[in-house]
Design an enzyme around this catalytic site. Structure first.
Site, mmCIF file in Angstrom:
data_model
loop_
_atom_site.group_PDB
_atom_site.id
_atom_site.type_symbol
_atom_site.label_atom_id
_atom_site.label_comp_id
_atom_site.label_asym_id
_atom_site.label_seq_id
_atom_site.Cartn_x
_atom_site.Cartn_y
_atom_site.Cartn_z
ATOM 1 C CB SER A 1 59.155 57.409 34.359
ATOM 2 O OG SER A 1 59.148 56.711 33.141
ATOM 3 C CB ILE B 1 52.609 55.824 27.174
ATOM 4 C CG1 ILE B 1 52.667 54.325 27.493
ATOM 5 C CG2 ILE B 1 51.204 56.352 27.425
ATOM 6 C CD1 ILE B 1 52.425 53.978 28.948
ATOM 7 C CB SER C 1 46.857 48.477 30.951
ATOM 8 O OG SER C 1 46.625 47.990 32.266
ATOM 9 N NE ARG D 1 53.334 54.097 38.277
ATOM 10 C CZ ARG D 1 52.744 53.466 37.249
ATOM 11 N NH1 ARG D 1 51.678 53.984 36.678
ATOM 12 N NH2 ARG D 1 53.220 52.322 36.815
ATOM 13 C CG HIS E 1 45.939 52.924 37.779
ATOM 14 N ND1 HIS E 1 47.009 53.005 38.632
ATOM 15 C CD2 HIS E 1 46.481 52.715 36.544
ATOM 16 C CE1 HIS E 1 48.144 52.861 37.964
ATOM 17 N NE2 HIS E 1 47.842 52.677 36.691
ATOM 18 C CB VAL F 1 54.651 49.631 32.043
ATOM 19 C CG1 VAL F 1 53.745 50.755 32.501
ATOM 20 C CG2 VAL F 1 55.803 50.186 31.221
ATOM 21 C CD GLU G 1 46.467 54.654 41.533
ATOM 22 O OE1 GLU G 1 46.650 53.422 41.347
ATOM 23 O OE2 GLU G 1 46.739 55.504 40.683
#
Length: 322
Positions: free
Chosen positions: A211, A159, A290, A239, A287, A78, A268
């Site tokens: 975002s 979200i 999802s 993020r 992370h 996304v 990451e």
């Protein structure tokens, strides 16, 4: 048309591409690990379509390596801050992404992370394993509850809204949110649109779900944490770059805030030597917002459908407008 895929993806997406006989010829970096930069530059040469992941930096160098055939980039994410959109736009390349499909899974994980952090679940599990559990003690492993609390959500988009809807049944007293503008849908969760400073100073729990933009990069810094309650819990599932991690470490280690839960970091993966990992009051996840089987399957299928739409010059189910 040649398609290059930068990683192994769930079978739902591969099946769609393999069955698109006569449309595309697929080549793939056949690994669960990220593709090395040199292999990406080699694999994309002459490609008409590129299917990538959030970990793949698609910049001018990649576009140059691909050459003039490249018509579409479809990212299985996304987020799109890994894509050099200005360069991509100059080349007239269409972009597909996967909004909406991971909203529920990410919201569920965010709530799970909030509860685990606030109620100190990782600490509790560790105490059981290492023999620290002796007798019942009135204040041992006490944390913070949602009932009667004020929750602040930074970014009440898809979200953020889904997170708010899941938190309300816990007995949250006030739900504050901030962003560029007030949202009409906030009424569904009795959301109060307030300035950032007010949200930060009044919230018992702060959830970041905005975002990553130039405005939000490094938003959560020393000044931000200094305005939070000492009993407040900070959660980030947006993020990593929204947070200044050095400032967060200082706030947590110095008792400026109670605890933090992160599903996203910079970089990451977070190095195992990172100071945040030395803190008991910081829960860090890899992370996995999802990461449900069904969500990843749907993401994979949508990514493939976006790719095929771009290759054929037809509608893409989720095309990024930029």
């Amino acid at each position: 048309m040649k398609v290059f895929i930068t990683r192994r993806i769930p079978q739902e997406g591969m099946k769609i591409l393999i069955e698109a006989t006569g449309v595309c010829e697929v080549s793939q970096w056949d690994s669960d690990e990220p593709i090395p930069r040199s292999e990406l530059l080699k694999g994309v040469q002459g490609a008409h379509g590129l299917l990538c992941l959030l970990s793949d930096k698609i910049d001018a160098e990649v576009l140059d390596a691909a050459g003039p055939n490249l018509k579409v980039i479809s990212t299985m994410s996304v987020g799109f801050d890994h894509l050099a959109l200005e360069e991509i736009k100059k080349c007239g390349i269409r972009v597909g992404y996967t909004p909406d499909v991971l909203t529920d899974a990410t919201a569920e994980l965010t709530v799970a992370l909030l509860l685990a952090t606030a109620r100190r679940l990782p600490e509790g599990v560790e105490e059981v394993k290492k023999g620290g559990w002796s007798s019942w003690k009135p204040l041992w492993l006490c944390g913070y509850g949602l009932s009667g609390s004020t929750v602040g959500v930074i970014g009440l988009g898809r979200i953020g809204m889904a997170i708010a809807q899941r938190l309300l049944p816990f007995g949250v007293k006030r739900l504050l949110y901030t962003g560029r503008t007030a949202k009409a849908h906030a009424a569904e969760v009795n959301g109060e649109f307030v300035p950032l400073d007010e949200l930060v100073s009044e919230s018992d729990f702060i959830v970041v779900s905005c975002s990553l933009t130039p405005e939000t990069q490094g938003l959560c810094d020393k000044a931000f944490f200094s305005k939070m309650k000492k009993t407040a819990v900070f959660i980030n599932s947006s993020r990593g770059a929204v947070v200044n991690q050095e400032d967060l470490y200082e706030a947590l280690s110095g008792g400026q805030i109670a605890a933090a839960g992160l599903d996203v970091t910079t970089p990451e993966p977070l190095p195992t030597s990172h100071p945040l990992l030395t803190l008991k009051n910081c829960v860090v996840l890899p992370h996995i917002g999802s990461a449900t089987y069904s969500t990843r399957g749907v993401m994979s299928a949508l990514t493939a459908q976006n790719l095929l739409g771009g290759l054929q010059g037809s509608d893409m189910p989720s095309e990024l407008s930029f």
